[in-house]
Design a protein around this motif. Structure first.
Motif, PDB file in Angstrom:
ATOM      1  N   SER A  52      53.131  47.264  41.795  1.00 19.71           N
ATOM      2  CA  SER A  52      52.501  45.853  41.807  1.00 19.71           C
ATOM      3  C   SER A  52      51.018  45.994  40.942  1.00 19.71           C
ATOM      4  N   LEU A  53      50.828  44.936  40.519  1.00 22.70           N
ATOM      5  CA  LEU A  53      49.404  44.495  39.831  1.00 22.70           C
ATOM      6  C   LEU A  53      49.009  43.563  40.276  1.00 22.70           C
ATOM      7  N   THR A  54      47.840  43.813  40.896  1.00 27.44           N
ATOM      8  CA  THR A  54      47.013  42.799  41.373  1.00 27.44           C
ATOM      9  C   THR A  54      45.428  42.395  40.800  1.00 27.44           C
ATOM     10  N   HIS A  55      44.997  41.030  41.042  1.00 20.79           N
ATOM     11  CA  HIS A  55      43.794  40.674  40.455  1.00 20.79           C
ATOM     12  C   HIS A  55      42.545  40.853  41.496  1.00 20.79           C
ATOM     13  N   ILE A  56      41.939  41.615  41.271  1.00 26.13           N
ATOM     14  CA  ILE A  56      40.551  41.768  42.225  1.00 26.13           C
ATOM     15  C   ILE A  56      39.393  41.186  41.493  1.00 26.13           C
ATOM     16  N   PRO A  57      38.738  40.024  41.947  1.00 19.27           N
ATOM     17  CA  PRO A  57      37.658  39.367  41.180  1.00 19.27           C
ATOM     18  C   PRO A  57      36.694  40.593  41.453  1.00 19.27           C
ATOM     19  N   ARG A  58      35.655  40.638  40.087  1.00 16.55           N
ATOM     20  CA  ARG A  58      34.440  41.713  40.351  1.00 16.55           C
ATOM     21  C   ARG A  58      33.522  41.265  41.403  1.00 16.55           C
ATOM     22  N   THR A  59      33.507  40.386  41.924  1.00 14.73           N
ATOM     23  CA  THR A  59      32.684  39.968  42.864  1.00 14.73           C
ATOM     24  C   THR A  59      33.026  40.652  44.336  1.00 14.73           C
ATOM     25  N   LYS A  60      34.366  40.842  44.206  1.00 13.08           N
ATOM     26  CA  LYS A  60      35.084  41.424  45.589  1.00 13.08           C
ATOM     27  C   LYS A  60      35.149  42.992  45.514  1.00 13.08           C
ATOM     28  N   ASN A  61      34.738  43.579  44.285  1.00 17.59           N
ATOM     29  CA  ASN A  61      34.673  44.874  43.910  1.00 17.59           C
ATOM     30  C   ASN A  61      33.353  45.458  43.513  1.00 17.59           C
ATOM     31  N   THR A  62      32.274  45.265  44.287  1.00 20.03           N
ATOM     32  CA  THR A  62      30.927  45.344  43.613  1.00 20.03           C
ATOM     33  C   THR A  62      30.591  46.832  42.915  1.00 20.03           C
ATOM     34  N   LYS A  63      31.186  47.771  43.709  1.00 20.29           N
ATOM     35  CA  LYS A  63      31.014  49.053  43.246  1.00 20.29           C
ATOM     36  C   LYS A  63      31.755  49.349  41.736  1.00 20.29           C
ATOM     37  N   ALA A  64      32.828  49.013  41.706  1.00 14.03           N
ATOM     38  CA  ALA A  64      33.451  49.040  40.458  1.00 14.03           C
ATOM     39  C   ALA A  64      32.761  48.416  39.131  1.00 14.03           C
ATOM     40  N   ASP A  65      32.365  47.192  39.542  1.00 16.91           N
ATOM     41  CA  ASP A  65      31.565  46.189  38.596  1.00 16.91           C
ATOM     42  C   ASP A  65      30.172  47.197  38.401  1.00 16.91           C
ATOM     43  N   LYS A  66      29.486  47.493  39.351  1.00 11.91           N
ATOM     44  CA  LYS A  66      28.349  48.378  38.789  1.00 11.91           C
ATOM     45  C   LYS A  66      28.504  49.466  37.865  1.00 11.91           C
ATOM     46  N   LEU A  67      29.546  50.190  38.123  1.00 15.29           N
ATOM     47  CA  LEU A  67      29.933  51.461  37.382  1.00 15.29           C
ATOM     48  C   LEU A  67      30.419  50.875  35.986  1.00 15.29           C
ATOM     49  N   ALA A  68      31.011  49.738  35.756  1.00 14.90           N
ATOM     50  CA  ALA A  68      31.499  49.232  34.295  1.00 14.90           C
ATOM     51  C   ALA A  68      30.192  48.908  33.957  1.00 14.90           C
ATOM     52  N   ARG A  69      29.205  48.216  34.690  1.00 20.78           N
ATOM     53  CA  ARG A  69      28.188  47.623  33.712  1.00 20.78           C
ATOM     54  C   ARG A  69      27.142  48.842  33.612  1.00 20.78           C
ATOM     55  N   SER A  70      27.068  49.925  34.242  1.00 16.75           N
ATOM     56  CA  SER A  70      26.177  50.996  34.003  1.00 16.75           C
ATOM     57  C   SER A  70      26.766  51.657  32.518  1.00 16.75           C
ATOM     58  N   ALA A  71      28.330  51.757  32.532  1.00 14.82           N
ATOM     59  CA  ALA A  71      28.690  52.313  31.426  1.00 14.82           C
ATOM     60  C   ALA A  71      28.534  51.571  30.224  1.00 14.82           C
ATOM     61  N   ARG A  72      28.548  50.361  30.106  1.00 12.96           N
ATOM     62  CA  ARG A  72      28.338  49.518  29.015  1.00 12.96           C
ATOM     63  C   ARG A  72      26.815  49.592  28.517  1.00 12.96           C
ATOM     64  N   ALA A  73      25.893  50.014  29.525  1.00 16.64           N
ATOM     65  CA  ALA A  73      24.621  50.125  29.249  1.00 16.64           C
ATOM     66  C   ALA A  73      24.096  51.517  28.649  1.00 16.64           C
ATOM     67  N   GLN A  74      25.165  52.392  28.527  1.00 18.11           N
ATOM     68  CA  GLN A  74      24.844  53.737  27.959  1.00 18.11           C
ATOM     69  C   GLN A  74      24.639  53.612  26.415  1.00 18.11           C
ATOM     70  N   PRO A  75      23.751  54.221  25.801  1.00 23.51           N
ATOM     71  CA  PRO A  75      23.552  54.092  24.394  1.00 23.51           C
ATOM     72  C   PRO A  75      24.431  55.048  23.463  1.00 23.51           C
TER      73      PRO A  75
END
Length: 93
Positions: A52-75
């Motif tokens: 199965s493949l399910t959609h989880i909105p970023r607002t419902k998974n703040t830990k993964a969203d924080k990791l993704a944002r910090s990875a994008r911020a890396q120089p």
């Protein structure tokens, strides 16, 4: 998907924050530009006992969203490394 199969994980629920990805996988005929990739997804899906493949909105998974944002911020540049060389490169000797 390949990694899960290699590790003999045959019952899986993949989760993504991309609603479009879920739509693409569920109705591949509606996405002809991605036909080659979606055919590969279909091939792998058939190898699982349960998939199965399910959609989880970023607002419902703040830990993964924080990791993704910090990875994008890396120089640093991010490089994709895979054990299978691209077709344009020769394999290991």
């Amino acid at each position: 998907m390949h990694s899960m199969l290699v590790h003999d994980k045959r019952r899986v629920n993949f989760q993504t924050d991309s609603a479009q990805l879920v739509k693409m996988v569920s109705k591949p005929a509606e996405w002809p530009a991605f036909a080659i990739l979606l055919e590969e997804v279909e091939k792998y899906k058939g190898m699982f006992q349960e998939f199965s493949l399910t959609h989880i909105p970023r607002t419902k998974n703040t830990k993964a969203d924080k990791l993704a944002r910090s990875a994008r911020a890396q120089p640093q540049d991010v490089y994709y490394i895979n054990s299978i060389p691209p077709a344009s490169l020769p394999g290991p000797a």
